[in-house]
Design a protein around this motif. Structure first.
Motif, short mmCIF file in Angstrom:
data_model
loop_
_atom_site.label_atom_id
_atom_site.label_comp_id
_atom_site.label_asym_id
_atom_site.label_seq_id
_atom_site.Cartn_x
_atom_site.Cartn_y
_atom_site.Cartn_z
N ARG A 365 66.72 62.75 35.64
CA ARG A 365 66.96 64.03 36.95
C ARG A 365 65.66 63.70 37.64
O ARG A 365 65.70 64.05 38.32
CB ARG A 365 67.43 65.33 36.00
N ILE A 366 64.43 64.10 36.71
CA ILE A 366 63.78 64.57 37.37
C ILE A 366 63.22 63.40 38.44
O ILE A 366 62.34 63.29 39.19
CB ILE A 366 62.02 64.91 36.08
N ALA A 367 62.94 62.72 37.89
CA ALA A 367 62.75 60.83 38.93
C ALA A 367 63.75 61.30 40.23
O ALA A 367 63.39 60.74 41.09
CB ALA A 367 62.93 59.27 37.57
N PHE A 368 64.98 61.25 40.02
CA PHE A 368 66.08 60.95 41.12
C PHE A 368 65.55 62.32 41.80
O PHE A 368 65.35 61.66 43.14
CB PHE A 368 67.08 61.05 40.93
N ARG A 369 65.65 63.09 41.42
CA ARG A 369 64.67 64.38 41.99
C ARG A 369 63.52 64.01 43.21
O ARG A 369 63.35 64.29 44.53
CB ARG A 369 64.47 66.02 41.91
N ALA A 370 62.49 63.32 42.40
CA ALA A 370 61.30 63.44 43.55
C ALA A 370 61.81 62.06 43.66
O ALA A 370 60.63 62.52 44.87
CB ALA A 370 60.13 62.75 41.47
N LEU A 371 62.31 61.37 43.32
CA LEU A 371 63.07 60.53 45.38
C LEU A 371 63.18 61.08 46.14
O LEU A 371 62.77 60.72 46.93
CB LEU A 371 63.65 59.29 44.26
N GLY A 372 63.57 62.18 46.09
CA GLY A 372 64.67 62.19 47.16
C GLY A 372 63.75 62.96 47.69
O GLY A 372 64.05 63.46 48.80
N PHE A 373 62.53 63.69 47.45
CA PHE A 373 61.76 63.45 48.35
C PHE A 373 60.55 63.20 49.67
O PHE A 373 59.78 63.19 50.67
CB PHE A 373 60.05 64.33 47.81
N TYR A 374 60.80 61.12 48.76
CA TYR A 374 60.65 60.62 50.32
C TYR A 374 61.66 60.13 50.73
O TYR A 374 62.64 59.48 50.14
CB TYR A 374 59.60 59.20 48.92
#
Length: 546
Positions: A365-374
């Motif tokens: 979940r953390i990884a996908f949320r971080a990717l959401g900012f890019y």
């Protein structure tokens, strides 16, 4: 005493009238090929099974003349929401692009879909429907396949065909009798499937509950229906899992549908397997008989429809005496790698849906949320760009020397809306005849080819069609010219082919691409696709050219 019916002689015998067999029969019927469609059940399926059809499959149904009817029974263009164990959103997938002319994801009810497909067979006098007949045995020579079939009354019949296609399901009797093993992943998961008559959940997208304790998928459908899929743990009893109290407890954990009426409750075991061989002489495997795909990417039935689209025109060319053995062998060469890519996609998506423990779930979940900012990464998932594009690396194609990422050869051509000179707008495939097409992509396609080159290409069996980029208007010429009104040829990959001639196969994959001044090289390649030089000119093309 059993009754022996007269021998039935056809070009193609299809065993199994699920979505793959029905699509294949419709395609072949539209090509004027005689078909015996053999199905042991008296009707098409009456219970929900597959629930999602993608844009590639819709394009196959477009080729079969069924897309408009199917669009009337689907919920078009839905996405997915991925949720944490606390039901918090961490990933959104909502594709909006229509690269192949249709929405990327569409929900349906399989009984309705198969009814439309079977209804389409009435258009084709060459298709004989043998519902309620079961294949008892088969044998083949180097010239034909002979099938012994029987119905429930005891009547028996022999069917002889030039070729046979077994689309008889994941437990394919044909595959078993041929001794063809299944290979691939050791993946096997049991899931509880709950189909509702009517849902209280008005959310129109798929909800994926990525909970290590109990992964669940909630899938929307047309007409306010819904499906839930719950993973079962090792050791959980199947009978207990289908108990009404257990099922309603599962539903209560993921939404408002605890008290809804059940249409079907069943436990399925999902597999990831490929048949070792897809061809045995004059017999071909297709659909679940050739590959078993976990449901997490919604690609099981869709892979079968791709099989039908790939195989139909090759069988038609073989029946008409225009096909080499290489052409028929290319079915497995082309389809098998892509079918496995879809299986691998489903397994990858399954790992997101089914995290092994809470720690891995949190990190995901953390990884996908971080990717959401890019933005590029966000669009990669939102637009489903993680799904492998249909692509052949070997088979009936002539590589142009560009990298795998850059080349259009071996890929399904985009399907934009196109304008003719009268500003009438249609999807690209609606203006292409069912034969190889030379697509001249140029600002001035009417000037790009010499008249003797056009004549040679047409004599080889291809239709010549012009396509201008969206910034250029089409003009009348010696062959029809259209404008890319949908701008799908304006992206980096296709725009690199401006000033090129593309050879499109009957299934709309790009077999070859050359600069316009080398278009004459395509004459021999057209012949290799089995194109008949005696084809009657397509009325649609004649009308467009006039």
């Amino acid at each position: 005493m059993s009754v022996k019916e007269p021998i039935l002689e056809v070009d193609i015998a299809i065993v199994g009238a699920g979505p793959t067999g029905l699509t294949l029969a419709n395609l072949l019927g539209g090509m004027g090929i005689s078909v015996a469609l053999i199905e042991r059940n008296l009707t098409t399926v009456q219970e929900p099974r597959a629930v999602s059809i993608d844009d590639e499959s819709m394009r196959a149904l477009q080729a079969a003349g069924l897309a408009e009817a199917v669009e009337q029974i689907v919920a078009r263009g839905y996405g997915s929401r991925y949720l944490s164990p606390a039901h918090n959103l961490f990933l959104t997938v909502e594709p909006t692009s229509r690269d192949y002319g249709f929405d990327k994801r569409n929900a349906f009810q399989q009984p309705e879909l198969e009814a439309v497909m079977r209804g389409g067979l009435a258009r084709h006098g060459t298709v004989i429907q043998l519902f309620g007949w079961e294949m008892q045995s088969f044998a083949q020579t180097d010239r034909a396949v002979s099938l012994e079939i029987a119905d429930t009354s005891g009547a028996q019949r022999t069917v002889t065909a030039r070729y046979m296609v077994a689309s008889d399901g994941g437990r394919s009797p044909t595959r078993g009798k041929l001794g063809i093993p299944l290979t691939g992943s050791t993946f096997a998961e049991r899931w509880l499937i709950v189909d509702l008559v009517r849902t209280e959940n008005r959310f129109r997208h798929t909800e994926v509950y990525c909970d290590p304790a109990r992964p669940c998928i909630s899938l929307p459908g047309p007409d306010n229906i819904r499906r839930y899929e719950f993973m079962l743990h090792p050791g959980e009893d199947e009978k207990a899992a289908t108990d009404e109290a257990f099922v309603r407890d599962m539903l209560a954990r993921v939404g408002p549908d605890r008290d809804c009426q059940f249409r079907r409750v069943r436990v399925y075991t999902f597999h990831a397997r490929l048949a070792e061989r897809w061809r045995d002489g004059r017999i071909f495997l297709a659909g679940d008989a050739a590959h078993l795909t976990p449901p997490f990417a919604g690609q099981g039935m869709n892979s079968g429809l791709r099989d039908a689209h790939n195989l139909a025109w090759k069988l038609a060319e073989a029946v008409n005496g225009n096909a080499s053995s290489d052409l028929l062998d290319s079915y497995e060469t082309e389809r098998k790698p892509h079918a496995w890519e879809m299986i691998e996609l489903a397994l990858r998506m399954g790992r997101v849906m089914m995290p092994e423990n809470a720690t891995k779930a949190l990190l995901t979940r953390i990884a996908f949320r971080a990717l959401g900012f890019y933005p590029p990464a966000r669009d990669y998932f939102a637009q489903m760009r993680y799904k492998p594009k249909p692509r052949f690396r070997q088979g009936l194609l002539w590589p142009d020397g560009l990298s795998e990422k850059a080349t259009i050869v071996g890929r399904l051509i985009p399907q934009p809306l196109v304008d003719d000179t009268g500003r009438h707008r249609k999807l690209l495939d609606q203006v292409l005849p069912d034969r190889p097409v030379i697509l001249v992509f140029d600002e001035f396609p009417d000037r790009a080819l010499a008249s003797d080159t056009v004549a040679a290409l047409q004599a080889a069996g291809a239709a010549v069609i012009g396509m201008t980029p969206e910034w250029m208007n089409p003009v009348e010429g010696v062959f029809p010219v259209y404008r890319d009104a949908g701008r799908l040829f304006g992206g980096p990959q296709m725009r690199a082919y401006l000033g090129h001639t593309l050879l499109l196969r009957r299934d709309r994959y790009v077999a070859s691409a050359v600069p316009v001044d080398r278009s004459g090289e395509l004459v021999e390649r057209i012949a290799a696709l089995g194109a008949s030089t005696s084809l009657t000119p397509d009325p649609k093309v004649l009308a467009a050219a006039s």
